[in-house]
Write an enzyme that holds these catalytic residues in place. Structure first.
Site, PDB file in Angstrom:
ATOM      1  N   HIS A  41      12.676  43.620 -74.495  1.00 51.63           N
ATOM      2  CA  HIS A  41      12.884  42.194 -74.986  1.00 51.63           C
ATOM      3  C   HIS A  41      14.433  41.843 -75.138  1.00 51.63           C
ATOM      4  CE1 HIS A  41      11.686  38.374 -77.035  1.00 51.63           C
ATOM      5  NE2 HIS A  41      12.755  38.723 -77.987  1.00 51.63           N
ATOM      6  N   GLU A  62      23.306  53.012 -30.334  1.00 50.73           N
ATOM      7  CA  GLU A  62      23.390  51.693 -30.738  1.00 50.73           C
ATOM      8  C   GLU A  62      24.201  50.732 -29.793  1.00 50.73           C
ATOM      9  OE1 GLU A  62      22.006  49.367 -33.347  1.00 50.73           O
ATOM     10  OE2 GLU A  62      23.309  48.101 -32.169  1.00 50.73           O
ATOM     11  N   GLY A  72      10.354  32.110 -36.127  1.00 51.32           N
ATOM     12  CA  GLY A  72      10.034  33.273 -35.870  1.00 51.32           C
ATOM     13  C   GLY A  72      10.991  34.401 -35.035  1.00 51.32           C
ATOM     14  N   GLU A  78       8.543  21.513 -40.427  1.00 53.97           N
ATOM     15  CA  GLU A  78       7.482  22.638 -40.328  1.00 53.97           C
ATOM     16  C   GLU A  78       6.237  22.056 -39.745  1.00 53.97           C
ATOM     17  OE1 GLU A  78       7.148  25.968 -40.987  1.00 53.97           O
ATOM     18  OE2 GLU A  78       4.964  25.572 -40.598  1.00 53.97           O
ATOM     19  N   GLY A 114      11.350  24.949 -38.432  1.00 48.50           N
ATOM     20  CA  GLY A 114      10.511  26.134 -39.016  1.00 48.50           C
ATOM     21  C   GLY A 114      10.898  26.361 -40.695  1.00 48.50           C
ATOM     22  N   TYR A 159      10.465  31.818 -44.406  1.00 48.92           N
ATOM     23  CA  TYR A 159      11.473  32.259 -45.631  1.00 48.92           C
ATOM     24  C   TYR A 159      12.794  32.247 -45.209  1.00 48.92           C
ATOM     25  CZ  TYR A 159      12.674  37.010 -43.999  1.00 48.92           C
ATOM     26  OH  TYR A 159      13.139  38.145 -43.306  1.00 48.92           O
ATOM     27  N   ILE A 160      13.124  32.558 -43.832  1.00 49.23           N
ATOM     28  CA  ILE A 160      14.699  32.437 -43.279  1.00 49.23           C
ATOM     29  C   ILE A 160      15.046  30.924 -43.255  1.00 49.23           C
ATOM     30  CG2 ILE A 160      16.110  32.990 -41.234  1.00 49.23           C
ATOM     31  CD1 ILE A 160      14.373  35.349 -40.547  1.00 49.23           C
TER      32      ILE A 160
HETATM   33  C1  FAD Z   1      18.572  35.630 -41.429  1.00 53.79           C
HETATM   34  C2  FAD Z   1      17.780  37.107 -41.968  1.00 53.79           C
HETATM   35  C3  FAD Z   1      17.596  37.147 -43.136  1.00 53.79           C
HETATM   36  C4  FAD Z   1      16.844  38.600 -43.531  1.00 53.79           C
HETATM   37  N1  FAD Z   1      16.365  38.731 -44.774  1.00 53.79           N
HETATM   38  C5  FAD Z   1      15.746  39.950 -45.011  1.00 53.79           C
HETATM   39  C6  FAD Z   1      15.537  40.116 -46.466  1.00 53.79           C
HETATM   40  O1  FAD Z   1      15.944  39.613 -47.204  1.00 53.79           O
HETATM   41  N2  FAD Z   1      14.645  41.360 -46.599  1.00 53.79           N
HETATM   42  C7  FAD Z   1      14.189  42.095 -45.575  1.00 53.79           C
HETATM   43  O2  FAD Z   1      13.490  43.037 -45.933  1.00 53.79           O
HETATM   44  N3  FAD Z   1      14.239  41.495 -44.356  1.00 53.79           N
HETATM   45  C8  FAD Z   1      14.853  40.504 -44.066  1.00 53.79           C
HETATM   46  N4  FAD Z   1      15.300  40.053 -42.778  1.00 53.79           N
HETATM   47  C9  FAD Z   1      14.374  41.190 -41.595  1.00 53.79           C
HETATM   48  C10 FAD Z   1      15.164  42.238 -41.425  1.00 53.79           C
HETATM   49  O3  FAD Z   1      16.672  41.970 -40.917  1.00 53.79           O
HETATM   50  C11 FAD Z   1      14.423  43.159 -40.326  1.00 53.79           C
HETATM   51  O4  FAD Z   1      13.164  43.258 -40.498  1.00 53.79           O
HETATM   52  C12 FAD Z   1      15.093  44.531 -39.986  1.00 53.79           C
HETATM   53  O5  FAD Z   1      16.464  44.349 -39.591  1.00 53.79           O
HETATM   54  C13 FAD Z   1      14.458  45.269 -39.003  1.00 53.79           C
HETATM   55  O6  FAD Z   1      15.064  46.662 -38.840  1.00 53.79           O
HETATM   56  P1  FAD Z   1      14.773  47.340 -37.372  1.00 53.79           P
HETATM   57  O7  FAD Z   1      15.524  48.528 -37.902  1.00 53.79           O
HETATM   58  O8  FAD Z   1      13.382  47.296 -36.881  1.00 53.79           O
HETATM   59  O9  FAD Z   1      15.747  46.474 -36.534  1.00 53.79           O
HETATM   60  P2  FAD Z   1      17.048  45.833 -36.241  1.00 53.79           P
HETATM   61  O10 FAD Z   1      17.739  45.478 -37.446  1.00 53.79           O
HETATM   62  O11 FAD Z   1      16.833  44.589 -35.507  1.00 53.79           O
HETATM   63  O12 FAD Z   1      18.043  46.838 -35.553  1.00 53.79           O
HETATM   64  C14 FAD Z   1      17.830  47.105 -34.194  1.00 53.79           C
HETATM   65  C15 FAD Z   1      19.085  47.670 -33.521  1.00 53.79           C
HETATM   66  O13 FAD Z   1      18.701  48.129 -32.232  1.00 53.79           O
HETATM   67  C16 FAD Z   1      19.738  48.133 -31.530  1.00 53.79           C
HETATM   68  N5  FAD Z   1      19.238  48.040 -30.101  1.00 53.79           N
HETATM   69  C17 FAD Z   1      18.271  47.160 -29.540  1.00 53.79           C
HETATM   70  N6  FAD Z   1      17.999  47.663 -28.270  1.00 53.79           N
HETATM   71  C18 FAD Z   1      18.837  48.713 -28.032  1.00 53.79           C
HETATM   72  C19 FAD Z   1      19.234  49.372 -26.871  1.00 53.79           C
HETATM   73  N7  FAD Z   1      18.298  49.488 -25.950  1.00 53.79           N
HETATM   74  N8  FAD Z   1      19.960  50.354 -26.813  1.00 53.79           N
HETATM   75  C20 FAD Z   1      20.718  50.581 -28.098  1.00 53.79           C
HETATM   76  N9  FAD Z   1      20.504  49.911 -29.251  1.00 53.79           N
HETATM   77  C21 FAD Z   1      19.491  48.746 -29.123  1.00 53.79           C
HETATM   78  C22 FAD Z   1      20.203  46.506 -31.793  1.00 53.79           C
HETATM   79  O14 FAD Z   1      21.699  46.105 -31.325  1.00 53.79           O
HETATM   80  C23 FAD Z   1      19.997  46.654 -33.297  1.00 53.79           C
HETATM   81  O15 FAD Z   1      21.009  47.020 -33.851  1.00 53.79           O
HETATM   82  C24 FAD Z   1      15.952  39.041 -42.354  1.00 53.79           C
HETATM   83  C25 FAD Z   1      16.392  38.780 -41.267  1.00 53.79           C
HETATM   84  C26 FAD Z   1      17.167  37.671 -40.837  1.00 53.79           C
HETATM   85  C27 FAD Z   1      17.160  37.322 -39.323  1.00 53.79           C
END
Ligand code: FAD
Length: 464
Positions: free
Chosen positions: A443, A35, A271, A205, A182, A185-186
């Site tokens: 209920h 990470e 997005g 939007e 945008g 939802y975010i």
């Molecule tokens: C404001 C906001 C609100 C959200 N709310 C929701 C919600 O309510 N419910 C929901 O389901 N989803 C929500 N999401 C979406 C959700 O955060 C993502 O879908 C989710 O985090 C994706 O998980 P992931 O494991 O694919 O990647 P990520 O959580 O993006 O994690 C990827 C990790 O990989 C690491 N990384 C990248 N490249 C490298 C590398 N080369 N070497 C080492 N480490 C690396 C990054 O540092 C990061 O920590 C929200 C997103 C945002 C921005």
């Protein structure tokens, strides 16, 4: 140069990657997790968790302020104020506790964590830039879980007053004038929270409707509430860039007029794009579907031994999808027979009121050729909703007309996010309308509306 050999290497410790590593460790797979930032990824550090903390604080503040203005239920409040810096410190505390929790779970599962940026050397080898030098890791299987990042608009690069959701979640004062580009939802979750915290919010939007992925019936109560909160919603409007003085957003309205929206902050939430350029993926030349890595029903990429999970694999970009993929891939790497067989991935907008969807909407079901029965039940006829002063919204069930199999469930209303569990269970377990009406719903709860909607779909609602 140090070298580590392992069976499984997971790149990225977001919800996809860390869940995959924990499960693999539990199954006895020798696992390394790399990470570059903090454990928990986007979700835990700058996404799901911090946004829901801010939304909760804004809801509490707004409820108390509402009691100052009108005291329908007999509560009198003299004064109230928000100290957003203290709110953000509280939010950071929750994030910190969860970071430590993830670290402890990984340790318990005997996962080795390497902190640093990983880059592919070849399909079995990754080099990690760590604080103490380059670490080479060779693995039999590699999972790419590098997630996604916010997309910037051409002509509106991030910096100065133009911010992403990450900065918005760490503001220590509500901006006086906040423009959100945008209306997904975010943007709307954060826009609603800041409106409740006192900001004058405008949402720009480009499509004709906010929350364009949801049907207009579900969106209507959210639009009504935004209007009550004084949020200006401009649909069909396009952001063009900053004004020459740099203190306003230039837009083209739906009528084709140029307008400037003075703003202290401009939050761009148009997005997210997969983070494919952070890990030397060009070395591998994996197949893609658009910008995303292409995967099969076992999350295998086009190269043997390399899997991809989470946001990097496309929509829906949601934490619970990433986690489910991570858990499945760990099982596969451990030698168990698994494939993606989910019937639905629920999705929630934590707007006011909340929207929850699972499975197919009526329009989607019809487009897929199903003849359907739809049952809809309003919260205005639900006793618990009345006692919560939250009568706006409704519950909806979509079932096949030939055998009453539930293929979709949606709701908009206060607190309906918790019903996502019931919706997903019903669909995943192949429930029929008869199963829902035959299940005693406690209920008084808002969940009773689920049973009532099923009764309605069968043609004999009890309470309307
Ligand atoms: C404001 C906001 C609100 C959200 N709310 C929701 C919600 O309510 N419910 C929901 O389901 N989803 C929500 N999401 C979406 C959700 O955060 C993502 O879908 C989710 O985090 C994706 O998980 P992931 O494991 O694919 O990647 P990520 O959580 O993006 O994690 C990827 C990790 O990989 C690491 N990384 C990248 N490249 C490298 C590398 N080369 N070497 C080492 N480490 C690396 C990054 O540092 C990061 O920590 C929200 C997103 C945002 C921005």
């Amino acid at each position: 140069m140090k070298e580590i050999l392992c069976k499984l290497l997971v790149i990225g410790a977001g919800p996809g990657g860390y869940v995959c590593a924990i499960r693999a460790g539990q199954l006895g797979v020798d696992t390394v997790l790399v990470e570059a930032g903090k454990l928990g990824g986007t979700c835990l550090n700058v996404g799901c968790i911090p946004s829901k903390a801010l939304i909760h604080a804004a809801d509490e503040f707004s409820a108390i302020r509402g009691m100052q203005a009108r005291s329908t239920i007999g509560i009198r409040v003299e004064n109230c104020a928000i100290d957003l810096a203290a709110t953000i410190a509280w939010k950071n505390g929750i994030v910190g506790r969860l970071n430590s929790g993830v670290a402890a779970l990984l340790q318990k599962a005997s996962v080795k964590i390497v902190h640093g940026q990983a880059a592919f050397r070849d399909g079995k080898t990754v080099a990690v830039e760590t604080e103490t030098g380059v670490q080479i890791i060779r693995a039999e299987a590699i999972v790419i879980a590098t997630g996604s990042e916010p997309v910037a608009l051409p002509g509106l690069p991030f910096g100065g007053r133009v911010i992403t959701s990450t900065e918005a979640l760490s503001l220590t004062e509500p901006p006086e004038r906040l423009v959100i580009v945008g209306g997904g939802y975010i943007g709307l979750e954060l826009g609603t929270a800041f409106a409740k915290l006192g900001s004058k919010v405008t949402v720009v939007e480009a499509t004709p409707q906010i929350l364009p992925l949801y049907d207009s019936e579900l969106v209507r109560p959210v639009s009504r509430r935004l209007e009550q909160l004084g949020v200006r919603v401009m649909t069909g409007a396009k952001a063009k860039g900053l004004s020459s003085a740099g203190d306003a957003l230039r837009i083209e309205t739906s009528a084709g007029r140029e307008e400037e929206l003075p703003s202290d902050r401009i939050l761009v939430t148009v997005g997210r794009r997969p983070r494919t350029d952070s890990s030397g993926l060009e070395e591998l030349d994996l197949d893609r579907t658009g910008p995303y890595l292409r995967i099969d029903d076992q999350c295998r990429t086009s190269m043997r031994g390399i899997y991809a999970i989470g946001d990097i694999t496309g929509e829906p970009m949601l934490a619970h999808r990433a986690m489910a993929q991570g858990e499945m891939v760990a099982e596969i790497v451990a030698g168990n027979k698994r494939a993606w067989d989910k019937r639905c991935i629920p999705a929630i907008c934590f707007t006011d009121p909340e929207i929850v969807t699972a499975g197919l909407s009526p329009a989607e079901a019809r487009a897929q050729g199903y003849e359907i029965r739809v049952g809809q039940f309003p919260f205005s006829a639900n006793g618990r909703a009345m006692t919560m002063q939250a009568e706006d919204g409704f519950m909806r069930i979509v079932a096949r007309a030939d055998n009453n199999l539930v293929i979709g469930a949606q709701a908009v209303g206060n607190g309906v996010s918790e019903l996502s569990t019931a919706f997903a269970l019903a669909i995943e377990m192949g429930a029929r309308l008869e199963d829902l009406v035959g299940t005693i719903h406690a209920h008084p709860t808002r969940g009773e509306a689920f049973q009532e909607a099923a009764f309605k779909a069968l043609g004999h609602a009890l309470h309307i």
